[in-house]
Scaffold this motif. Structure first.
Motif, mmCIF file in Angstrom:
data_model
loop_
_atom_site.group_PDB
_atom_site.id
_atom_site.type_symbol
_atom_site.label_atom_id
_atom_site.label_comp_id
_atom_site.label_asym_id
_atom_site.label_seq_id
_atom_site.Cartn_x
_atom_site.Cartn_y
_atom_site.Cartn_z
ATOM 1 N N PHE A 93 0.772 -1.201 -0.073
ATOM 2 C CA PHE A 93 -0.008 -0.182 0.067
ATOM 3 C C PHE A 93 0.728 1.227 0.132
ATOM 4 C CE2 PHE A 93 -2.703 -3.049 2.046
ATOM 5 C CZ PHE A 93 -3.697 -3.221 1.174
ATOM 6 N N LEU A 94 2.111 1.222 0.211
ATOM 7 C CA LEU A 94 2.853 2.334 0.261
ATOM 8 C C LEU A 94 3.246 3.156 -0.825
ATOM 9 C CD1 LEU A 94 5.395 1.005 2.975
ATOM 10 C CD2 LEU A 94 3.259 2.024 3.600
ATOM 11 N N PHE A 149 8.926 -2.572 -4.031
ATOM 12 C CA PHE A 149 10.223 -2.163 -5.229
ATOM 13 C C PHE A 149 9.249 -2.577 -6.690
ATOM 14 C CE2 PHE A 149 13.367 -2.071 -2.180
ATOM 15 C CZ PHE A 149 14.356 -1.133 -2.999
ATOM 16 N N MET A 150 8.588 -3.870 -6.465
ATOM 17 C CA MET A 150 8.048 -4.414 -7.800
ATOM 18 C C MET A 150 6.673 -3.496 -8.425
ATOM 19 S SD MET A 150 10.279 -6.639 -8.383
ATOM 20 C CE MET A 150 9.467 -7.666 -9.884
ATOM 21 N N PRO A 151 5.908 -3.206 -7.296
ATOM 22 C CA PRO A 151 4.835 -2.106 -7.719
ATOM 23 C C PRO A 151 5.338 -0.819 -8.382
ATOM 24 C CG PRO A 151 4.077 -3.440 -5.849
ATOM 25 C CD PRO A 151 5.832 -3.371 -5.830
ATOM 26 N N SER A 152 6.319 -0.508 -7.746
ATOM 27 C CA SER A 152 6.891 0.801 -8.132
ATOM 28 C C SER A 152 7.637 0.693 -9.839
ATOM 29 C CB SER A 152 8.060 1.177 -7.139
ATOM 30 O OG SER A 152 8.795 2.377 -7.995
ATOM 31 N N ILE A 380 -3.535 -10.370 -17.228
ATOM 32 C CA ILE A 380 -4.759 -10.848 -16.577
ATOM 33 C C ILE A 380 -5.254 -9.518 -15.870
ATOM 34 C CG2 ILE A 380 -5.731 -12.188 -14.646
ATOM 35 C CD1 ILE A 380 -3.413 -14.209 -15.052
ATOM 36 N N PHE A 381 -4.746 -8.678 -15.284
ATOM 37 C CA PHE A 381 -5.489 -7.484 -14.520
ATOM 38 C C PHE A 381 -5.211 -6.293 -15.251
ATOM 39 C CE2 PHE A 381 -4.198 -10.782 -11.566
ATOM 40 C CZ PHE A 381 -5.374 -11.185 -10.915
ATOM 41 N N ASN A 382 -6.023 -4.985 -15.292
ATOM 42 C CA ASN A 382 -5.607 -3.819 -15.785
ATOM 43 C C ASN A 382 -4.655 -3.206 -14.995
ATOM 44 O OD1 ASN A 382 -6.896 -2.723 -13.568
ATOM 45 N ND2 ASN A 382 -8.942 -2.957 -14.551
ATOM 46 N N PRO A 383 -4.099 -2.115 -15.313
ATOM 47 C CA PRO A 383 -2.887 -1.441 -14.798
ATOM 48 C C PRO A 383 -3.131 -0.903 -13.414
ATOM 49 C CG PRO A 383 -3.126 -0.909 -17.065
ATOM 50 C CD PRO A 383 -4.475 -1.519 -16.894
ATOM 51 N N PRO A 384 -4.383 -0.471 -12.923
ATOM 52 C CA PRO A 384 -4.729 -0.069 -11.450
ATOM 53 C C PRO A 384 -4.699 -1.373 -10.568
ATOM 54 C CG PRO A 384 -6.391 1.080 -12.869
ATOM 55 C CD PRO A 384 -5.609 -0.039 -13.733
ATOM 56 N N GLN A 385 -5.103 -2.651 -11.176
ATOM 57 C CA GLN A 385 -5.081 -3.791 -10.378
ATOM 58 C C GLN A 385 -3.858 -4.428 -10.318
ATOM 59 O OE1 GLN A 385 -8.477 -5.643 -12.233
ATOM 60 N NE2 GLN A 385 -9.677 -5.684 -10.285
ATOM 61 N N SER A 386 -3.116 -4.565 -11.284
ATOM 62 C CA SER A 386 -1.966 -5.370 -11.702
ATOM 63 C C SER A 386 -0.766 -5.133 -10.425
ATOM 64 C CB SER A 386 -1.327 -5.374 -12.885
ATOM 65 O OG SER A 386 -0.880 -4.023 -13.246
ATOM 66 N N ALA A 387 -0.654 -3.784 -10.202
ATOM 67 C CA ALA A 387 0.279 -3.388 -9.179
ATOM 68 C C ALA A 387 0.057 -3.816 -7.661
ATOM 69 C CB ALA A 387 0.558 -1.647 -9.132
ATOM 70 N N GLY A 388 -1.379 -4.080 -7.670
ATOM 71 C CA GLY A 388 -1.686 -4.381 -6.220
ATOM 72 C C GLY A 388 -1.687 -5.914 -6.172
#
Length: 449
Positions: A93-94, A149-152, A380-388
């Protein structure tokens, strides 16, 4: 989650970011993205090394005067995984809330806690077990960092390059596991920090005694962590994303979040868990013979192979798709797990090479799966969801060292061998093979990826 700039945000935040716009990407976005990837991958490699340094330290503790039971040693290898899983749930969440620059800099600096602490603790064999447990938990800070690191990185690159970028970062970052297991035997043999109060320890192994400086196993990372934190603060800026908790929690209403969590638990959960337990497993299974193998001499090959394969197959997955490679991963890991069972009740050292080979096969195929799953999730997931989802699945898979170490310890206590554990791993691989084929790999699949 959006990339709409916020006027109230400081200079730590980029004014705008549109990596999927070819003109923006070529005009300067590409250079910034690759520079950011280089710096954060360096920091992530150190994070993994700090996370797994306990696995390289525990195999020498009793040899320098500690008196820890087999169960206590496995608890020490397990605690960093428990901490990493819990902390990754926070880290996911950070980035949207505090941005890459602040989050990654502070996360890197936090690793000084276990790096300094372990160096002090190992110099006194009277250090209480609960202190060692707290320090083992603190080492998990390095594993927790992954879910920032990875979601960034996911935000910095266009969608068609995310498999490559995430594969490079995660794969090279994973080298930190083999780095700590390869580096430790070398650095503990030299008085690197002669200017710091403290002395050597007499280490006994296979009826031989030599002087070592076990504190070097953690202190060696201190200057590099300081450098990584400085580079992160100076060179990284934050992508202007906005996301509230409601948007981020929406991923849990999607069944594919749970399917990918199970699949990534198979790949990275097994990779990280076996990487943590491998040195101690070699010691327990083959350490009783005359002239036993040094655990760290062989254990580092596992995460080294898995990491290298993850880098390579991140690029392959961008071309072939992830589902087919995940299928190969599940098949290979399952067969490797079955093969290991033939060599976990040895009667001599003759079976040791076959044991190591079967274990390395599991690491190799887990590396393929680690790369392919990170290709699948952005599809599989759209950009807003994929990072999460990347943050969440990484958080759950980080419990691998805890789960694997505890299961192996329980198996050894109950039966004296670990056959049941590896048969269970094979069954888990078969389950995930079926899930991947049904949802993503078969003709007419719901989410071909």
């Amino acid at each position: 989650m959006t990339t709409t700039p916020s006027k109230s945000r400081s200079s730590s935040w980029l004014p705008s970011w549109a990596p999927n716009d070819p003109a923006f990407w070529e005009a300067g976005g590409k250079a910034r993205a690759w520079r950011t990837l280089a710096v954060t991958t360096f920091a992530l490699t150190l994070a993994f090394a700090t996370w797994f340094m306990v696995s390289a330290i525990v195999v020498r503790l009793n040899g320098i005067g500690f008196n820890l039971s087999k169960s206590q040693l496995f608890w020490l290898t397990a605690m960093p995984g428990l901490a990493a899983g819990l902390l990754r749930l926070v880290h996911m969440f950070l980035i949207p809330m505090y941005g890459s620059r602040h989050t990654l800099t502070l996360a890197t600096l936090s690793l000084l806690i276990p790096a300094v602490g372990w160096g002090v603790a190992v110099q006194n064999p009277q250090t209480p077990f609960w202190v060692l447990m707290l320090l083992a938990f603190a080492a998990g800070l390095g594993g927790g960092n992954f879910s920032s690191f990875m979601p960034s990185t996911n935000l910095f690159f266009p969608k068609h390059m995310q498999g490559t970028a995430l594969g490079i970062q995660a794969g090279i970052g994973n080298f930190g596991v083999s780095l700590t297991q390869f580096l430790t035997p070398w650095v503990v043999g030299v008085n690197l920090f002669w200017f710091v109060p403290g002395g050597y320890q007499a280490w006994t192994w296979a009826n031989k005694t030599q002087d070592i400086w076990l504190q070097n196993a953690s202190w060696v990372y201190i200057p590099w962590l300081l450098l990584a934190a400085l580079l992160t603060w100076l060179l990284i800026r934050s992508v202007p994303v906005k996301a509230n908790f409601g948007q981020q929690f929406a991923i849990f209403r999607d069944k594919h979040t749970w399917v990918m969590t199970s699949i990534y638990m198979m790949t990275f959960g097994a990779f990280s868990g076996l990487a943590a337990a491998f040195p101690l497993l070699i010691k327990e299974l083959y350490g009783g013979f005359e002239n036993p193998p040094l655990p760290l001499k062989f254990a580092f090959y596992g995460p080294l192979i898995g990491s290298a394969v993850r880098v390579l197959f991140g690029m392959v997955a961008d071309r072939t798709g992830g589902a087919v490679l995940t299928t190969i991963s599940a098949l290979g890991m399952g067969l490797g797990a079955v093969a290991v069972t033939f060599f976990v009740t040895p009667t001599s050292l003759d079976s040791f090479p076959f044991f190591v080979a079967a274990m390395l096969a599991i690491f190799l195929f887990s590396g393929i799966g680690n790369a392919s799953t990170f290709r699948q999730m952005p599809i599989i997931f759209n950009p807003p969801q994929s990072a999460g989802v990347i943050g969440w699945t990484a958080a759950i898979a980080a419990f691998g060292p805890f789960i694997v170490s505890m299961l192996i310890s329980a198996n050894l206590a109950a039966s004296g061998n670990v056959k049941a554990f590896f048969f269970g791993l094979a069954v888990f691989c078969a389950l995930n093979l079926a899930l991947n084929w049904y949802f993503y790999g078969r003709r007419g699949a719901e989410k071909p990826s």
